[in-house]
Motif scaffolding. Sequence first.
Motif, PDB file in Angstrom:
ATOM      1  N   ARG A 115       0.864  -1.207   0.044  1.00 32.18           N
ATOM      2  CA  ARG A 115       0.039   0.046   0.057  1.00 32.18           C
ATOM      3  C   ARG A 115       0.744   1.202   0.087  1.00 32.18           C
ATOM      4  NH1 ARG A 115      -4.466  -1.126   3.758  1.00 32.18           N
ATOM      5  NH2 ARG A 115      -5.005  -2.520   1.992  1.00 32.18           N
ATOM      6  N   ASN A 116       1.945   1.130   0.843  1.00 31.61           N
ATOM      7  CA  ASN A 116       2.513   2.482   1.007  1.00 31.61           C
ATOM      8  C   ASN A 116       3.815   2.697  -0.011  1.00 31.61           C
ATOM      9  OD1 ASN A 116       1.322   3.480   3.137  1.00 31.61           O
ATOM     10  ND2 ASN A 116       2.429   2.356   4.406  1.00 31.61           N
ATOM     11  N   VAL A 117       3.816   1.862  -0.832  1.00 35.96           N
ATOM     12  CA  VAL A 117       4.987   1.602  -2.011  1.00 35.96           C
ATOM     13  C   VAL A 117       4.369   1.822  -3.477  1.00 35.96           C
ATOM     14  CG1 VAL A 117       6.632   0.290  -3.043  1.00 35.96           C
ATOM     15  CG2 VAL A 117       6.198  -0.036  -0.534  1.00 35.96           C
ATOM     16  N   VAL A 118       3.355   1.622  -3.697  1.00 37.60           N
ATOM     17  CA  VAL A 118       2.867   1.524  -5.113  1.00 37.60           C
ATOM     18  C   VAL A 118       2.098   2.819  -5.442  1.00 37.60           C
ATOM     19  CG1 VAL A 118       2.503  -0.867  -5.135  1.00 37.60           C
ATOM     20  CG2 VAL A 118       0.626   0.626  -4.659  1.00 37.60           C
ATOM     21  N   THR A 119       1.906   3.114  -6.838  1.00 42.12           N
ATOM     22  CA  THR A 119       1.162   4.242  -7.571  1.00 42.12           C
ATOM     23  C   THR A 119       0.014   3.609  -8.130  1.00 42.12           C
ATOM     24  OG1 THR A 119       1.942   4.401  -9.605  1.00 42.12           O
ATOM     25  CG2 THR A 119       3.581   5.346  -7.944  1.00 42.12           C
ATOM     26  N   PRO A 120      -0.883   4.500  -8.431  1.00 38.87           N
ATOM     27  CA  PRO A 120      -2.136   3.955  -9.322  1.00 38.87           C
ATOM     28  C   PRO A 120      -1.732   3.292 -10.544  1.00 38.87           C
ATOM     29  CG  PRO A 120      -2.495   6.084  -8.703  1.00 38.87           C
ATOM     30  CD  PRO A 120      -0.899   5.639  -8.152  1.00 38.87           C
ATOM     31  N   GLN A 121      -0.397   3.635 -11.044  1.00 31.30           N
ATOM     32  CA  GLN A 121       0.026   2.739 -12.285  1.00 31.30           C
ATOM     33  C   GLN A 121       0.783   1.346 -11.823  1.00 31.30           C
ATOM     34  OE1 GLN A 121       0.499   6.240 -12.153  1.00 31.30           O
ATOM     35  NE2 GLN A 121      -1.529   6.324 -13.136  1.00 31.30           N
ATOM     36  N   THR A 122       1.101   1.202 -10.537  1.00 28.14           N
ATOM     37  CA  THR A 122       1.580  -0.041 -10.386  1.00 28.14           C
ATOM     38  C   THR A 122       0.685  -1.125 -10.322  1.00 28.14           C
ATOM     39  OG1 THR A 122       2.971   1.287  -8.836  1.00 28.14           O
ATOM     40  CG2 THR A 122       3.270  -1.138  -8.661  1.00 28.14           C
ATOM     41  N   VAL A 123       1.057  -2.284 -10.988  1.00 26.05           N
ATOM     42  CA  VAL A 123       0.129  -3.412 -11.146  1.00 26.05           C
ATOM     43  C   VAL A 123       0.897  -4.740 -10.531  1.00 26.05           C
ATOM     44  CG1 VAL A 123      -1.392  -2.578 -12.446  1.00 26.05           C
ATOM     45  CG2 VAL A 123       0.606  -3.773 -13.463  1.00 26.05           C
ATOM     46  N   TRP A 124      -0.020  -5.617  -9.798  1.00 29.14           N
ATOM     47  CA  TRP A 124       0.695  -7.106  -9.609  1.00 29.14           C
ATOM     48  C   TRP A 124      -0.247  -7.985  -9.891  1.00 29.14           C
ATOM     49  CZ3 TRP A 124      -0.507  -2.850  -6.517  1.00 29.14           C
ATOM     50  CH2 TRP A 124      -0.989  -3.253  -5.325  1.00 29.14           C
ATOM     51  N   THR A 125       0.062  -9.311  -9.913  1.00 26.48           N
ATOM     52  CA  THR A 125      -0.788 -10.456 -10.477  1.00 26.48           C
ATOM     53  C   THR A 125      -0.473 -11.845 -10.031  1.00 26.48           C
ATOM     54  OG1 THR A 125      -1.428  -9.067 -12.334  1.00 26.48           O
ATOM     55  CG2 THR A 125      -2.081 -11.237 -12.513  1.00 26.48           C
ATOM     56  N   ILE A 126      -0.907 -12.450  -9.436  1.00 26.84           N
ATOM     57  CA  ILE A 126      -0.872 -13.834  -9.297  1.00 26.84           C
ATOM     58  C   ILE A 126      -1.848 -14.567 -10.317  1.00 26.84           C
ATOM     59  CG2 ILE A 126      -1.088 -15.979  -7.892  1.00 26.84           C
ATOM     60  CD1 ILE A 126      -0.260 -14.372  -5.412  1.00 26.84           C
TER      61      ILE A 126
END
Length: 397
Positions: free
Chosen positions: A241-252
Motif C-alpha cells: 500500500r505505501n509503495v505503489v502508485t495508481p499505475q503499479t500492478v501486480w498479479t498472481i
Amino acid sequence: MINPTRFLSDLHHLRSFGPAGVGKGVVRPAYSDADVAARDWLAGRMRDAGLTVQMDGMGNLFGLADAPSLLMGSHSDSQPEGGWLDGALGVIAALEIARASREAGGPPVSVVSFQDEEGRFGVTTGSAVWSGHLGQNEADVLTDHAGVALGDARKALGDRVTGPVDPSQFTGFIEMHIEQGPTLDKSGEQIGVVTDIVGIRDMKITFDGQQNHAGTTPMHLRRDAFQAVSAFNTALNDRFRNVVTPQTVWTIGHVSLHPNASSIVPGRAVFSMQWRDGDSDRLLRMEGIIRDLAAQVAQDRGLGLSFGPLLGLEPVAMDGRLRRALEQGAEAVAPGNWRTMPSGALHDATNVSRLMPVAMLFVPSIDGISHAFEEDTAEDDLIAGVQVLERAVQALT
Ligand code: HGY
Ligand code: MN
Ligand code: MN
Ligand code: MN
C-alpha cells in the motif's frame, strides 16, 4: 498506397490459425501446431511481397527487404486464451506497409513476427534472445507451466530455421499494437503514440508443506501450501500500500496445487508472481517485500520456500525521431483525435530498443479488453493505424 481490403483479409486469415470459435480469439501459444502453421503461412505472404524469408533458432520470422531498411512488426504467438489482434495486428500491418512501399517504389521495409512474446516460457523470450538480453542457453532451460523446456519445444521448428538474423541491417523498429487497455476507448480518440513502456518482473514461487488427509488432519496441525498462498496474497496487498502508485500492478495469474484434489491437503503450491511499474527502483522495493513476506509466511506455517529465476525487463522510452514521425502521421490521419500515452503492456519493442531506435503506435481496444477471446477493435481504427504508419514511413525517408 496501402490496400485496406488486402490488409483486413490477411488479418482475418491469420485468425484462422488456432481459432477459439467463430468470431472469437485464438489459442496459438509459441511452438504449438497452430503457431508453426501460422508462421508457415506468414512466410509465404512475405515471399509474395518480395521479401527474403529467414527464421532464427528461436523461431523469430523475418521478411527482409534490401538493407538498410526499417523493421516493422510484432508477434504472432498468443496467450493460452488470446485475442485475435494482440501481436497479429502489428505483423500484418507491417506486411501491408512493406508491400505498399515496394509497389510504390518507396523505402525498403522489413517485417518480423517475434516468437513467444506472450511468455509461455518467460518474458518476451523470442525478442529477448534476438536482442541479446537473454542467452540461448539460458532461454532453453526455461520451462512452461507443464514443465516443458523451451529447448525441447523449439524443436517443432524443424528445418524452417535458416540461422541468425543480423540486426545491424535495420535502421529502426516500429511496432503497431492494440492498446489492450481502456484509455483510448473511453476518450474516443483513434490513435495513441507511445511515450514509454513499463518495466516488469516475473518469478515463480513455491511453498512446500505436507500432503495429508483432508478429513482427519486437524486444522492446527496442517502445513497446507494453498493456505500459505492465500495468506501471502492478502498480506501482500497490504504491504504494497505505501509503495505503489495508481499505475503499479501486480498479479498472481497461475497457481498449481499438488496433487490438486478435493480430499487432500495440498502439499505443494507453485504460483506466478508478476509485478509492473514504470520505475525500476519501485520494482526492486516490491521484490524485497515479496521475498520477505514469502519467507515470513513460510516460517510461520512451517513450510519450505523456493524462488524461481527472476525474469524481467526495464522500463524504456521511445525514440524521439521515430515518435515524432508517428505523431505527425497521427495528426494528419486523425486531426486532434489522438494522444501520447505510456504502455502498461509489454512489447517486443522493449527488447529491440537494445539494438536500434524504437517507437510504437496504439489503436483502441473495444471496452479495453485484451488477453481474452472478446478482444476487438473497430475496422476504421485498424485502418487508421496503418495509414499513420504509412505516413510515418514516408516522413522518415
Ligand atoms: O503481458 C504483456 O504485457 C504482453 O502482452 N505479453
Ligand atoms: Mn502483444
Ligand atoms: Mn499479449
Ligand atoms: Mn480414504
